[in-house]
Design a protein around this motif. Structure first.
Motif, PDB file in Angstrom:
ATOM      1  N   ILE A 170     -22.033  34.086  46.813  1.00  0.00           N
ATOM      2  CA  ILE A 170     -20.859  33.426  47.401  1.00  0.00           C
ATOM      3  C   ILE A 170     -21.277  32.611  48.621  1.00  0.00           C
ATOM      4  N   ILE A 171     -22.131  33.196  49.466  1.00  0.00           N
ATOM      5  CA  ILE A 171     -22.597  32.438  50.624  1.00  0.00           C
ATOM      6  C   ILE A 171     -23.487  31.287  50.178  1.00  0.00           C
ATOM      7  N   GLY A 172     -24.369  31.578  49.216  1.00  0.00           N
ATOM      8  CA  GLY A 172     -25.388  30.591  48.845  1.00  0.00           C
ATOM      9  C   GLY A 172     -24.858  29.416  48.047  1.00  0.00           C
ATOM     10  N   ILE A 173     -23.756  29.576  47.334  1.00  0.00           N
ATOM     11  CA  ILE A 173     -23.271  28.472  46.501  1.00  0.00           C
ATOM     12  C   ILE A 173     -22.124  27.722  47.168  1.00  0.00           C
ATOM     13  N   TRP A 174     -21.175  28.464  47.759  1.00  0.00           N
ATOM     14  CA  TRP A 174     -19.994  27.790  48.320  1.00  0.00           C
ATOM     15  C   TRP A 174     -20.066  27.670  49.838  1.00  0.00           C
ATOM     16  N   GLY A 175     -21.243  27.940  50.398  1.00  0.00           N
ATOM     17  CA  GLY A 175     -21.358  27.982  51.847  1.00  0.00           C
ATOM     18  C   GLY A 175     -21.514  26.617  52.489  1.00  0.00           C
ATOM     19  N   GLY A 176     -21.769  26.659  53.788  1.00  0.00           N
ATOM     20  CA  GLY A 176     -21.914  25.443  54.578  1.00  0.00           C
ATOM     21  C   GLY A 176     -23.307  24.851  54.472  1.00  0.00           C
ATOM     22  N   PRO A 177     -23.668  23.987  55.426  1.00  0.00           N
ATOM     23  CA  PRO A 177     -24.936  23.252  55.324  1.00  0.00           C
ATOM     24  C   PRO A 177     -26.182  24.134  55.316  1.00  0.00           C
ATOM     25  N   ARG A 178     -26.170  25.246  56.024  1.00  0.00           N
ATOM     26  CA  ARG A 178     -27.378  26.072  56.054  1.00  0.00           C
ATOM     27  C   ARG A 178     -27.226  27.305  55.160  1.00  0.00           C
ATOM     28  N   LYS A 179     -26.535  27.111  54.034  1.00  0.00           N
ATOM     29  CA  LYS A 179     -26.189  28.263  53.203  1.00  0.00           C
ATOM     30  C   LYS A 179     -27.413  28.977  52.639  1.00  0.00           C
ATOM     31  N   GLU A 180     -28.460  28.205  52.272  1.00  0.00           N
ATOM     32  CA  GLU A 180     -29.639  28.848  51.679  1.00  0.00           C
ATOM     33  C   GLU A 180     -30.250  29.844  52.652  1.00  0.00           C
ATOM     34  N   TYR A 181     -30.419  29.366  53.868  1.00  0.00           N
ATOM     35  CA  TYR A 181     -31.017  30.214  54.896  1.00  0.00           C
ATOM     36  C   TYR A 181     -30.136  31.427  55.169  1.00  0.00           C
ATOM     37  N   ALA A 182     -28.830  31.186  55.315  1.00  0.00           N
ATOM     38  CA  ALA A 182     -27.924  32.285  55.671  1.00  0.00           C
ATOM     39  C   ALA A 182     -27.854  33.320  54.565  1.00  0.00           C
ATOM     40  N   SER A 183     -27.798  32.863  53.296  1.00  0.00           N
ATOM     41  CA  SER A 183     -27.658  33.827  52.207  1.00  0.00           C
ATOM     42  C   SER A 183     -28.916  34.676  52.081  1.00  0.00           C
ATOM     43  N   MET A 184     -30.089  34.050  52.248  1.00  0.00           N
ATOM     44  CA  MET A 184     -31.338  34.810  52.169  1.00  0.00           C
ATOM     45  C   MET A 184     -31.410  35.840  53.296  1.00  0.00           C
ATOM     46  N   LYS A 185     -31.020  35.394  54.486  1.00  0.00           N
ATOM     47  CA  LYS A 185     -31.093  36.298  55.631  1.00  0.00           C
ATOM     48  C   LYS A 185     -30.169  37.489  55.419  1.00  0.00           C
ATOM     49  N   PHE A 186     -28.972  37.199  54.939  1.00  0.00           N
ATOM     50  CA  PHE A 186     -28.019  38.281  54.661  1.00  0.00           C
ATOM     51  C   PHE A 186     -28.600  39.251  53.645  1.00  0.00           C
ATOM     52  N   LEU A 187     -29.140  38.710  52.556  1.00  0.00           N
ATOM     53  CA  LEU A 187     -29.633  39.571  51.478  1.00  0.00           C
ATOM     54  C   LEU A 187     -30.775  40.454  51.960  1.00  0.00           C
ATOM     55  N   ILE A 188     -31.769  39.845  52.584  1.00  0.00           N
ATOM     56  CA  ILE A 188     -32.963  40.598  52.960  1.00  0.00           C
ATOM     57  C   ILE A 188     -32.641  41.628  54.039  1.00  0.00           C
ATOM     58  N   TYR A 189     -31.890  41.177  55.028  1.00  0.00           N
ATOM     59  CA  TYR A 189     -31.601  42.052  56.162  1.00  0.00           C
ATOM     60  C   TYR A 189     -30.857  43.300  55.702  1.00  0.00           C
ATOM     61  N   THR A 190     -29.791  43.099  54.937  1.00  0.00           N
ATOM     62  CA  THR A 190     -28.994  44.255  54.540  1.00  0.00           C
ATOM     63  C   THR A 190     -29.719  45.076  53.477  1.00  0.00           C
ATOM     64  N   HIS A 191     -30.575  44.429  52.694  1.00  0.00           N
ATOM     65  CA  HIS A 191     -31.326  45.176  51.681  1.00  0.00           C
ATOM     66  C   HIS A 191     -32.326  46.119  52.338  1.00  0.00           C
ATOM     67  N   VAL A 192     -32.981  45.659  53.385  1.00  0.00           N
ATOM     68  CA  VAL A 192     -33.913  46.542  54.107  1.00  0.00           C
ATOM     69  C   VAL A 192     -33.163  47.767  54.611  1.00  0.00           C
ATOM     70  N   ALA A 193     -31.969  47.529  55.163  1.00  0.00           N
ATOM     71  CA  ALA A 193     -31.194  48.646  55.703  1.00  0.00           C
ATOM     72  C   ALA A 193     -30.863  49.643  54.608  1.00  0.00           C
ATOM     73  N   SER A 194     -30.466  49.145  53.438  1.00  0.00           N
ATOM     74  CA  SER A 194     -30.079  50.107  52.408  1.00  0.00           C
ATOM     75  C   SER A 194     -31.299  50.857  51.876  1.00  0.00           C
ATOM     76  N   LEU A 195     -32.460  50.198  51.891  1.00  0.00           N
ATOM     77  CA  LEU A 195     -33.652  50.910  51.429  1.00  0.00           C
ATOM     78  C   LEU A 195     -34.019  52.045  52.377  1.00  0.00           C
ATOM     79  N   VAL A 196     -33.778  51.812  53.666  1.00  0.00           N
ATOM     80  CA  VAL A 196     -34.034  52.905  54.610  1.00  0.00           C
ATOM     81  C   VAL A 196     -33.076  54.060  54.327  1.00  0.00           C
ATOM     82  N   MET A 197     -31.863  53.709  53.914  1.00  0.00           N
ATOM     83  CA  MET A 197     -30.892  54.748  53.579  1.00  0.00           C
ATOM     84  C   MET A 197     -31.400  55.604  52.418  1.00  0.00           C
ATOM     85  N   ILE A 198     -32.036  54.981  51.427  1.00  0.00           N
ATOM     86  CA  ILE A 198     -32.485  55.756  50.265  1.00  0.00           C
ATOM     87  C   ILE A 198     -33.545  56.771  50.690  1.00  0.00           C
ATOM     88  N   LEU A 199     -34.338  56.439  51.702  1.00  0.00           N
ATOM     89  CA  LEU A 199     -35.327  57.405  52.188  1.00  0.00           C
ATOM     90  C   LEU A 199     -34.611  58.638  52.740  1.00  0.00           C
TER      91      LEU A 199
END
Lengths: 502, 488
Positions: B146-175
């Motif tokens: 949703i961020i990456g397709i319908w987002g603003g001018p820096r959507k690629e950067y923002a969507s990647m940052k969102f994905l990676i950042y929150t994914h790292v957090a959830s992986l720590v949760m699995i530990l």
């Protein structure tokens, strides 16, 4: 233990079928290049072998003086390898017609499959070694099977030289083990080594074995051949090497390392754990820098070897089950994705990231299949790649202490890998302009893109290409086993119980 | 299949219907609205079948999923999850209505919204850690798109940052989950990922001290707590309005929910040992978030930072670990979900009309868009904690909790509220009054499909502000239940 009876021969039926058909495929006429006869014969042989193996599921036997063991572990791996080969052969249909050595291609794959099916059931070092070599030697010629592929020569030579060298190392390690114990039967080696206790020669043997298998499994620092071979080979061959035969090396390491390392378990754990961390990190970091998806996947395959190795380093029932699960998962994902990018390269002209731009509009179903496999590779639920990684991660906490750092390294690497997988996803689904945001300069840069011409659109409609079929079959299996992993997890745990010697 | 399971699955089925019907993209929004309405209706039925006297999990269902690992498909609701559950169905429906004019790849957009709803509903109801984790991860993927397709001018950067950042957090949760699985298994005698079973286990203090930080990190990134917040401003600024509403309205609540449900309920001793640090981070979020919001020229970025500040209230309320604090935190989550939706939708309306969100380029909007500006100012009042609105109840309860536990620390929280008042009023003064700029001469007020969700949200905000008991009663039993864990 008794000699073979006629009753016992049924356990060899899959191998016999495969070998017979392999020769038949090689001997049929070579006149008609576009004939589908070799393809049908190969598929028939594999399907027949699969059916016979499935009917044996649940039986247990030790045959021929202990050199062949039939149990859940061996049968599971037989079934898995045969299914992998079926998908590869199915997917290679269009490829084999296009090259001059089509039937030889099928023949070699069948021979390699025989070796792989024997790996799981081999009960002594010699059978194990021969099965392993049968697989290796059959695949040495594969990178060069398409003579129009210039880079295949380099790949074949590199693969052969490294493989032969690794074989030497393995053989030397095995001879040391034999010298120490005086037996080649795996079942007898375990108690004898436990009785001998710590012996410096075991460490030497282990070093040779780890180095030898390290080459075959392409773990860092023995991985340098892998990217060149995987990139230079024709893609169906890459998918077979990275997805199927490399997994054979893991099976052998599971069997031999577990048998020999019983007295120096902690040291082996530390050694394998360090190699695993190194392998994952190097694989992922280098993959991060690749613009060519085929080379990127080659490095990602190295990183996944590190994931599997984590399970080997922990050595509990659950962790070995996790390794088996991840071997299966990664095999499916690798075969699927290499056929997927092969299809993309056929309609867009290459493997560069730029060739994937706007793929969603050109080939929506291929893009969707690649999306699923990429997510699965990154360990996003609910796909089978997630379960493989997660069982390994969970198992690390059973023993606690430093294994938890292995788990931490695994999950951090998993997050790192998502960066380059998501890049492909982004390019396929979001990037219709061919513009990339550069993190370093904080600016939009135009990356090279090929226009979606009318011609490529036309090719995009050839959705029934065999490459796509292999992709879809893999996607289906990844999703179904990911949603309902119970059967696979249960059988992996049962299989793990058979090869853990204590 | 129980009612609850169907409620979770219906949006998913809706998305399936949308994707199968890709040939007629103009119908996708009707399918989305239909399934969102059915889901909301079923959530209301869940509410009425819910017994408020009972603090246990209710209306649940357990299906054996992976018995060889002790994983089951277990769902159920209690006083903590039910308000967030209903909020999710409400906000998703309103976002579908608000996004009525999305035409660029509409089937994908509405389909992703529905998958997102299933993911969030699953997170709020899952009673098995693996299920919880899986739904938690499923939420990331639609939002990434949703961020990456319908987002603003820096959507690629923002969507990647969102994905990676929150994914790292959830992986720590699995530990942390894996650690609890084995440690809990040793105490229980059987290995399970069941959340109620593991909540019943009293873990050793040393173990709690080790696991709590991992869980806290996982949920703090989602909440987000300063200094783990850097993904949020980027994601919000680039996301389309619908995405922002869901991101701030319900995705952030997942962090608060996890904090209460998992981190504090299972590891209370570990949590109390780190109280000073957590309170410090919460104060940092409240004050820092408010100050940074003060400096923003982009209206949306200002609201994004105000979210960080308001989520700091949730954290400090939970950290005070008393009746008023936790109750206030839960109320604040629901209230903030409603209020922030008003603000982001109002912001989206302004952007639609004026084509800009920069405060410096907007002025005199009150004369051109009176209805939008009225709703907007009500949203501002609610968000700054004006009595009579939902925001006040949550913040006031949290303040009471903070006073009870930490006394004068409450002054710093008040400082945050004061700055919030300043930046809201200042921003409103600049955009609403003054001369109408040349570039804004020809703009129109909001459209009907934009007005409907806004009006509903304002009514609800006022309702919960004047009659907070309707919600407080629902969560009351559960709060006492949580506090019992520690008192015993």
């Amino acid at each position: 233990m008794e000699t073979l009876t006629l009753q016992d021969l049924q356990f060899f039926l899959p191998e016999v079928i495969l070998i017979t058909f392999a020769f038949v495929v090689l001997f049929i006429s070579n006149k008609n290049k576009s004939s589908l006869l070799p393809f049908h014969l190969a598929m028939g042989a594999l399907l027949g072998a699969l059916i016979f193996t499935i009917t044996q599921l649940g039986s247990e036997a030790i045959l021929n003086f202990g050199t062949v063991e039939i149990n859940t572990f061996s049968l599971l791996l037989k079934i898995v390898f045969i299914i992998f080969s079926i998908i590869t052969v199915w997917g290679s249909k269009d490829f084999a017609i296009s090259i001059s050595f089509g039937k030889e291609y099928y023949g070699l794959i069948l021979f390699a499959t025989v070796g792989l099916t024997m790996l799981g059931s081999a009960g002594d070092l010699i059978t194990l070694f021969i099965a392993f070599e049968l697989t290796s030697i059959s695949t040495y010629a594969l990178p060069l099977i398409d003579r129009s592929n210039e880079r295949g020569r380099e790949a074949a030579l590199k693969y052969f030289l490294n493989g032969a060298f690794a074989t030497g190392l393995v053989l030397f390690g095995l001879s040391l083990v034999y010298g120490l114990t005086g037996t080649v039967l795996l079942k007898e080696i375990v108690p004898i080594i436990a009785e001998i206790g710590y012996e410096p020669m075991i460490v030497v043997a282990l070093a040779f074995l780890v180095a030898g298998f390290g080459y075959k499994m392409a773990i860092v620092p023995f991985h340098l051949w892998a990217p060149d071979v995987y990139e230079g080979s024709p893609t169906p061959v890459t998918s077979f090497l990275a997805g199927v035969t490399k997994k054979g090396a893991f099976v052998v390491s599971l069997k031999i390392l577990l048998a020999t390392l019983i007295v120096i378990k902690i040291q082996v754990s530390i050694l394998l754990g360090t190699l695993a961390i190194l392998t994952m990190t190097v694989g992922n970091v280098v993959a991060l820098m690749q613009k060519n998806t085929k080379r990127m996947l080659a490095y990602s395959s190295i990183a996944h070897a590190g994931n599997i190795l984590v399970g080997l380093a922990i050595i509990t029932e659950l962790s070995v089950a996790g390794s088996i699960l991840h071997i299966i998962a990664h095999g499916l994902m690798t075969i699927g994705i290499f056929f997927g990018i092969l299809y993309v390269s056929k309609i867009r002209g290459g493997y560069d990231l730029g060739d994937f731009i706007g793929l969603r509009w050109v080939a929506p179903w291929t893009a969707f299949g690649l999306l699923i496999i990429l997510l699965s590779l990154a360990g996003v639920p609910p796909f089978i790649g997630f379960w493989g990684k997660m069982v390994i991660v969970v198992s690390a906490f059973e023993l606690g202490n430093w294994y938890m750092f292995l788990a931490l390294a695994l999950v951090l690497n998993s997050a790192l890998s998502l960066v380059y997988y998501a890049r492909v996803i982004r390019v396929m689904y979001m990037d219709n302009k061919g513009v990339e945001f550069n993190m370093a300069t904080k600016q939009n840069t135009v990356i090279e893109t090929r226009e979606i011409t009318a011609a490529t659109k036309e090719i995009g409609k050839l959705r029934t290409s065999s490459y796509n079929i292999a992709l879809y079959v893999c996607v289906l299996l990844i999703t179904v086993t990911g949603l309902f992993p119970e059967q696979l997890v249960a059988i992996s745990r049962e299989a793990a119980r058979f090869i853990i010697p204590w | 299949m129980s009612l609850l399971t169907w409620t979770i699955l219906i949006p998913l089925l809706g998305s399936g219907a949308i994707f199968l019907n890709r040939k007629r993209p103009e119908q996708s929004k009707y399918i989305a609205l239909g399934s969102a309405l059915i889901t909301m209706l079923m959530a209301v039925i869940v509410y009425f079948s819910f017994n408020q006297e009972n603090t246990q999990f209710q209306l649940g269902q357990i299906i054996n999923w992976i018995p060889s690992l002790g994983i089951s498909f277990a769902v159920g609701v209690d006083g903590l999850s039910l308000p967030l559950f209903i909020l999710t169905t409400l906000l998703t429906t309103l976002v579908v209505i608000f996004s009525w004019d999305v035409e660029h790849r509409a089937p994908l957009y509405f389909g992703l919204l529905m998958i997102l709803e299933t993911g969030v509903l699953g997170v709020f109801t899952a009673l098995d850690f693996f299920l919880f984790y899986i739904f938690w991860e499923i939420v990331l993927i639609p939002m990434f798109f949703i961020i990456g397709i319908w987002g603003g001018p820096r959507k690629e950067y923002a969507s990647m940052k969102f994905l990676i950042y929150t994914h790292v957090a959830s992986l720590v949760m699995i530990l942390a989950i894996a650690a609890m699985y084995f440690e809990g298994g040793k105490i229980l005698g059987y290995y399970t990922f069941s959340i109620p079973a593991l909540t019943g286990v009293t873990f050793a203090r040393d173990f709690q001290l080790l696991v709590f930080p991992a869980l806290f990190f996982a949920f703090a990134v989602k909440l987000p707590v300063v200094p783990f917040h850097t993904w949020l401003p980027d994601a919000h600024v680039e996301a389309p309005t619908g995405g922002s509403v869901l991101l701030a309205g319900i995705l952030l609540k997942m962090g608060g929910y996890g904090l209460i449900r998992v981190a504090y309920s299972i590891h209370p001793e570990g949590a109390l040992a780190y109280t000073n640090l957590i309170v410090f981070l919460a104060l940092l979020s409240i004050v820092y978030g408010a100050f940074v919001a003060l400096a923003q020229d982009d209206l949306k970025k200002m609201i994004a930072y105000s979210s960080i500040s308001h989520m700091g209230f949730v954290l400090i309320g939970v950290a005070s670990f008393n009746y008023y604090g936790i109750k206030g935190a839960i109320f604040q989550m629901v209230g903030h979900g409603l209020i922030t939706a008003i603000l982001f939708m109002g912001c989206g309306t302004i952007q639609h009309a004026a084509n800009t969100r920069n405060i410096s380029q907007l002025s005199g909007l009150y004369y051109k868009m009176p209805v939008t500006m009225t709703v907007f100012v009500l949203g501002f009042f609610a968000s700054m904690g004006m009595p009579g609105f939902a925001g006040f109840v949550g913040e006031f309860a949290v303040l009471m909790g903070v006073w009870e536990s930490f006394k004068w620390v409450a002054l710093l929280v008040v400082l945050g509220i004061v700055i919030t008042v300043v930046f809201y009023l200042w921003a409103f003064q600049r955009i609403a009054f003054g001369d109408v700029k040349e570039s804004l001469k020809n703009i129109n007020d909001l459209k009907s499909f934009e007005a409907l969700p806004l009006v509903i949200l304002v009514v609800l905000t006022v309702y919960f502000g004047l009659h907070p008991d309707s919600l407080l009663q629902l969560i009351d039993g559960k709060v006492q239940d949580i506090l019992m864990i520690l008192k015993i």
